[in-house]
Write a protein that holds these residues in place. Structure first.
Motif, PDB file in Angstrom:
ATOM      1  N   TRP A 136      16.237  36.084  64.642  1.00  0.00           N
ATOM      2  CA  TRP A 136      16.905  36.239  65.934  1.00  0.00           C
ATOM      3  C   TRP A 136      17.573  37.605  66.098  1.00  0.00           C
ATOM      4  O   TRP A 136      18.387  37.801  66.985  1.00  0.00           O
ATOM      5  N   GLY A 137      17.205  38.544  65.221  1.00  0.00           N
ATOM      6  CA  GLY A 137      17.680  39.916  65.378  1.00  0.00           C
ATOM      7  C   GLY A 137      19.023  40.196  64.736  1.00  0.00           C
ATOM      8  O   GLY A 137      19.575  41.279  64.919  1.00  0.00           O
ATOM      9  N   GLY A 138      19.545  39.254  63.974  1.00  0.00           N
ATOM     10  CA  GLY A 138      20.818  39.477  63.292  1.00  0.00           C
ATOM     11  C   GLY A 138      20.656  40.436  62.128  1.00  0.00           C
ATOM     12  O   GLY A 138      19.577  40.549  61.532  1.00  0.00           O
ATOM     13  N   ASP A 139      21.719  41.113  61.802  1.00  0.00           N
ATOM     14  CA  ASP A 139      21.716  42.092  60.721  1.00  0.00           C
ATOM     15  C   ASP A 139      21.977  41.383  59.391  1.00  0.00           C
ATOM     16  O   ASP A 139      23.081  40.900  59.157  1.00  0.00           O
ATOM     17  N   VAL A 140      20.976  41.334  58.535  1.00  0.00           N
ATOM     18  CA  VAL A 140      21.120  40.689  57.228  1.00  0.00           C
ATOM     19  C   VAL A 140      21.189  41.714  56.098  1.00  0.00           C
ATOM     20  O   VAL A 140      21.120  41.356  54.926  1.00  0.00           O
ATOM     21  N   SER A 141      21.357  42.969  56.441  1.00  0.00           N
ATOM     22  CA  SER A 141      21.301  44.040  55.439  1.00  0.00           C
ATOM     23  C   SER A 141      22.369  43.911  54.354  1.00  0.00           C
ATOM     24  O   SER A 141      22.164  44.398  53.242  1.00  0.00           O
ATOM     25  N   ALA A 142      23.472  43.242  54.619  1.00  0.00           N
ATOM     26  CA  ALA A 142      24.507  43.049  53.590  1.00  0.00           C
ATOM     27  C   ALA A 142      24.146  41.941  52.613  1.00  0.00           C
ATOM     28  O   ALA A 142      24.797  41.785  51.582  1.00  0.00           O
ATOM     29  N   HIS A 143      23.102  41.186  52.908  1.00  0.00           N
ATOM     30  CA  HIS A 143      22.781  39.997  52.113  1.00  0.00           C
ATOM     31  C   HIS A 143      21.483  40.091  51.327  1.00  0.00           C
ATOM     32  O   HIS A 143      21.174  39.201  50.530  1.00  0.00           O
ATOM     33  N   VAL A 144      20.729  41.171  51.571  1.00  0.00           N
ATOM     34  CA  VAL A 144      19.457  41.365  50.870  1.00  0.00           C
ATOM     35  C   VAL A 144      19.350  42.827  50.435  1.00  0.00           C
ATOM     36  O   VAL A 144      19.956  43.706  51.034  1.00  0.00           O
ATOM     37  N   PRO A 145      18.563  43.091  49.385  1.00  0.00           N
ATOM     38  CA  PRO A 145      18.320  44.485  49.008  1.00  0.00           C
ATOM     39  C   PRO A 145      17.652  45.234  50.158  1.00  0.00           C
ATOM     40  O   PRO A 145      16.959  44.630  50.985  1.00  0.00           O
ATOM     41  N   ASP A 146      17.827  46.541  50.199  1.00  0.00           N
ATOM     42  CA  ASP A 146      17.299  47.348  51.300  1.00  0.00           C
ATOM     43  C   ASP A 146      15.792  47.172  51.479  1.00  0.00           C
ATOM     44  O   ASP A 146      15.317  47.041  52.601  1.00  0.00           O
ATOM     45  N   VAL A 147      15.045  47.153  50.386  1.00  0.00           N
ATOM     46  CA  VAL A 147      13.588  47.015  50.496  1.00  0.00           C
ATOM     47  C   VAL A 147      13.217  45.669  51.128  1.00  0.00           C
ATOM     48  O   VAL A 147      12.243  45.582  51.875  1.00  0.00           O
ATOM     49  N   VAL A 148      13.992  44.647  50.887  1.00  0.00           N
ATOM     50  CA  VAL A 148      13.752  43.329  51.483  1.00  0.00           C
ATOM     51  C   VAL A 148      14.109  43.371  52.965  1.00  0.00           C
ATOM     52  O   VAL A 148      13.382  42.838  53.804  1.00  0.00           O
ATOM     53  N   ASN A 149      15.209  44.023  53.298  1.00  0.00           N
ATOM     54  CA  ASN A 149      15.596  44.150  54.698  1.00  0.00           C
ATOM     55  C   ASN A 149      14.503  44.870  55.487  1.00  0.00           C
ATOM     56  O   ASN A 149      14.141  44.447  56.587  1.00  0.00           O
ATOM     57  N   GLN A 150      13.967  45.938  54.911  1.00  0.00           N
ATOM     58  CA  GLN A 150      12.892  46.684  55.576  1.00  0.00           C
ATOM     59  C   GLN A 150      11.653  45.801  55.752  1.00  0.00           C
ATOM     60  O   GLN A 150      11.007  45.830  56.802  1.00  0.00           O
ATOM     61  N   ALA A 151      11.335  44.992  54.737  1.00  0.00           N
ATOM     62  CA  ALA A 151      10.176  44.097  54.832  1.00  0.00           C
ATOM     63  C   ALA A 151      10.395  43.043  55.911  1.00  0.00           C
ATOM     64  O   ALA A 151       9.473  42.693  56.645  1.00  0.00           O
ATOM     65  N   LEU A 152      11.626  42.543  56.011  1.00  0.00           N
ATOM     66  CA  LEU A 152      11.945  41.567  57.058  1.00  0.00           C
ATOM     67  C   LEU A 152      11.791  42.186  58.444  1.00  0.00           C
ATOM     68  O   LEU A 152      11.228  41.565  59.353  1.00  0.00           O
ATOM     69  N   LEU A 153      12.292  43.408  58.603  1.00  0.00           N
ATOM     70  CA  LEU A 153      12.200  44.067  59.909  1.00  0.00           C
ATOM     71  C   LEU A 153      10.746  44.309  60.307  1.00  0.00           C
ATOM     72  O   LEU A 153      10.397  44.198  61.492  1.00  0.00           O
ATOM     73  N   LYS A 154       9.896  44.605  59.339  1.00  0.00           N
ATOM     74  CA  LYS A 154       8.473  44.819  59.627  1.00  0.00           C
ATOM     75  C   LYS A 154       7.755  43.513  59.938  1.00  0.00           C
ATOM     76  O   LYS A 154       6.849  43.467  60.755  1.00  0.00           O
ATOM     77  N   ARG A 155       8.145  42.458  59.235  1.00  0.00           N
ATOM     78  CA  ARG A 155       7.429  41.181  59.351  1.00  0.00           C
ATOM     79  C   ARG A 155       7.791  40.399  60.600  1.00  0.00           C
ATOM     80  O   ARG A 155       6.937  39.759  61.215  1.00  0.00           O
ATOM     81  N   LEU A 156       9.062  40.409  60.951  1.00  0.00           N
ATOM     82  CA  LEU A 156       9.518  39.567  62.057  1.00  0.00           C
ATOM     83  C   LEU A 156       9.439  40.310  63.378  1.00  0.00           C
ATOM     84  O   LEU A 156       9.859  41.462  63.476  1.00  0.00           O
ATOM     85  N   PRO A 157       8.923  39.658  64.390  1.00  0.00           N
ATOM     86  CA  PRO A 157       8.856  40.309  65.700  1.00  0.00           C
ATOM     87  C   PRO A 157      10.260  40.476  66.281  1.00  0.00           C
ATOM     88  O   PRO A 157      11.207  39.811  65.849  1.00  0.00           O
ATOM     89  N   ALA A 158      10.375  41.377  67.223  1.00  0.00           N
ATOM     90  CA  ALA A 158      11.656  41.570  67.899  1.00  0.00           C
ATOM     91  C   ALA A 158      12.048  40.258  68.582  1.00  0.00           C
ATOM     92  O   ALA A 158      11.185  39.569  69.136  1.00  0.00           O
ATOM     93  N   PRO A 159      13.316  39.886  68.523  1.00  0.00           N
ATOM     94  CA  PRO A 159      13.741  38.624  69.142  1.00  0.00           C
ATOM     95  C   PRO A 159      13.568  38.672  70.664  1.00  0.00           C
ATOM     96  O   PRO A 159      13.640  39.739  71.274  1.00  0.00           O
ATOM     97  N   PRO A 160      13.346  37.515  71.254  1.00  0.00           N
ATOM     98  CA  PRO A 160      13.204  37.456  72.721  1.00  0.00           C
ATOM     99  C   PRO A 160      14.534  37.823  73.390  1.00  0.00           C
ATOM    100  O   PRO A 160      15.593  37.592  72.844  1.00  0.00           O
TER     101      PRO A 160
END
Length: 161
Positions: A136-160
């Motif tokens: 849903w477009g929330g910032d999870v960068s404090a909860h996952v390593p940076d490489v995982v955050n980047q993978a999440l941003l690439k994988r998940l479509p922009a929220p409606p």
């Protein structure tokens, strides 16, 4: 050699997982991270992607190996000659479930379970919650390593909107 297993789906790996890995790696000569393959569960990342992400975020530890597995975790432990399974506990509800599993594992294969309380900083973090918030477009960068955050941003479509 003292060897332990940390198992889970790690879809995706979180900072809470990394905390448990780091603490376990100080207690044991070697830690085998077992990525559970669950065909009945729809994963965001493939097993190979999860293994790759885990490899990147654990590279600096030096004593962690990563493998995938199907079936019983005690069979995975036996395969890797590990007599100890380390499980992170976030809350009492985790303990209720994990205690039953630990008792089954000792009965099935003599595999001991070490319960490691999660660092309070990560007590609410789960892979499921991270995926839901990121979806849903929330910032999870404090909860996952940076490489995982980047993978999440690439994988998940922009929220409606």
């Amino acid at each position: 050699m003292r060897r332990a297993v940390c198992s889970g789906s790690f879809d995706p790996v979180t900072n809470g997982h990394l905390d448990v890995f780091a603490r376990t790696s100080r207690l044991f000569d070697e830690v085998v991270v077992g990525v559970f393959i669950n065909e009945s569960k729809r994963s965001l990342f493939t097993v190979d992607e999860r293994i790759e992400l885990l490899g990147e975020v654990t590279r600096t530890f030096g004593n962690i190996r990563i493998h995938s597995f199907r079936g019983l975790v005690v069979d995975f432990c036996r395969e890797h000659e590990a007599g100890v399974l380390v499980r992170g506990l976030r809350a009492v509800s985790d303990f209720d479930y994990e205690l039953k599993m630990a008792q089954m594992n000792i009965g099935l294969a003599g595999v001991e379970t070490l319960f490691m309380p999660t660092n309070p900083l990560y007590s609410f973090v789960s892979s499921s919650l991270v995926k839901e918030v990121a979806k849903w477009g929330g910032d999870v960068s404090a909860h996952v390593p940076d490489v995982v955050n980047q993978a999440l941003l690439k994988r998940l479509p922009a929220p409606p909107d």
